[in-house]
Scaffold this motif. Structure first.
Motif, PDB file in Angstrom:
ATOM      1  N   UNK A  64       0.714  -1.103  -0.071  1.00  0.00           N
ATOM      2  CA  UNK A  64      -0.124  -0.011   0.073  1.00  0.00           C
ATOM      3  C   UNK A  64       0.976   1.065   0.005  1.00  0.00           C
ATOM      4  N   UNK A  65       1.950   1.288   0.702  1.00  0.00           N
ATOM      5  CA  UNK A  65       2.809   2.178   0.694  1.00  0.00           C
ATOM      6  C   UNK A  65       3.346   2.646  -0.701  1.00  0.00           C
ATOM      7  N   UNK A  66       3.663   1.930  -1.390  1.00  0.00           N
ATOM      8  CA  UNK A  66       4.013   1.979  -2.843  1.00  0.00           C
ATOM      9  C   UNK A  66       3.203   1.946  -3.955  1.00  0.00           C
ATOM     10  N   UNK A  67       1.800   2.135  -3.439  1.00  0.00           N
ATOM     11  CA  UNK A  67       0.747   1.709  -4.464  1.00  0.00           C
ATOM     12  C   UNK A  67       0.662   3.006  -5.504  1.00  0.00           C
ATOM     13  N   UNK A  68       0.513   4.371  -4.993  1.00  0.00           N
ATOM     14  CA  UNK A  68       0.403   5.372  -5.774  1.00  0.00           C
ATOM     15  C   UNK A  68       1.535   6.428  -5.319  1.00  0.00           C
ATOM     16  N   UNK A  69       1.860   7.605  -6.182  1.00  0.00           N
ATOM     17  CA  UNK A  69       2.569   8.567  -5.344  1.00  0.00           C
ATOM     18  C   UNK A  69       1.947   9.072  -4.081  1.00  0.00           C
TER      19      UNK A  69
END
Length: 82
Positions: A64-69
């Protein structure tokens, strides 16, 4: 909000050039940016720690941390507030 500085750091670490400024809060990261491989994640985390003066523990990191900017910027904001 850390969105603009996170975009700048992403651009520098991943060598995205002008494409980094085209990123939006909704831009997908993992699986969507080929340059963001496992080694780049480590480099990105190090750059974020250095830039913001925070410590990111292994347990802090999730897909989740790296799902979107935006999710990455929110994560940084939360770390700074802690």
């Amino acid at each position: 909000m850390q969105l603009e500085s996170v975009k700048t750091i992403l651009g520098e670490v991943l060598s995205l050039g002008p494409a980094a400024q085209a990123l939006t809060r909704e831009s997908a990261l993992l699986g969507s940016i080929p340059e963001l491989d496992s080694m780049a994640v480590v480099q990105l985390l190090t750059a974020l720690e250095e830039h913001y003066g925070i410590t990111i523990e292994d347990d802090d990191i999730s897909a989740h941390t790296f799902a979107t900017v935006g999710s990455l910027a929110d994560f940084i904001s939360d770390k700074m507030a802690a």
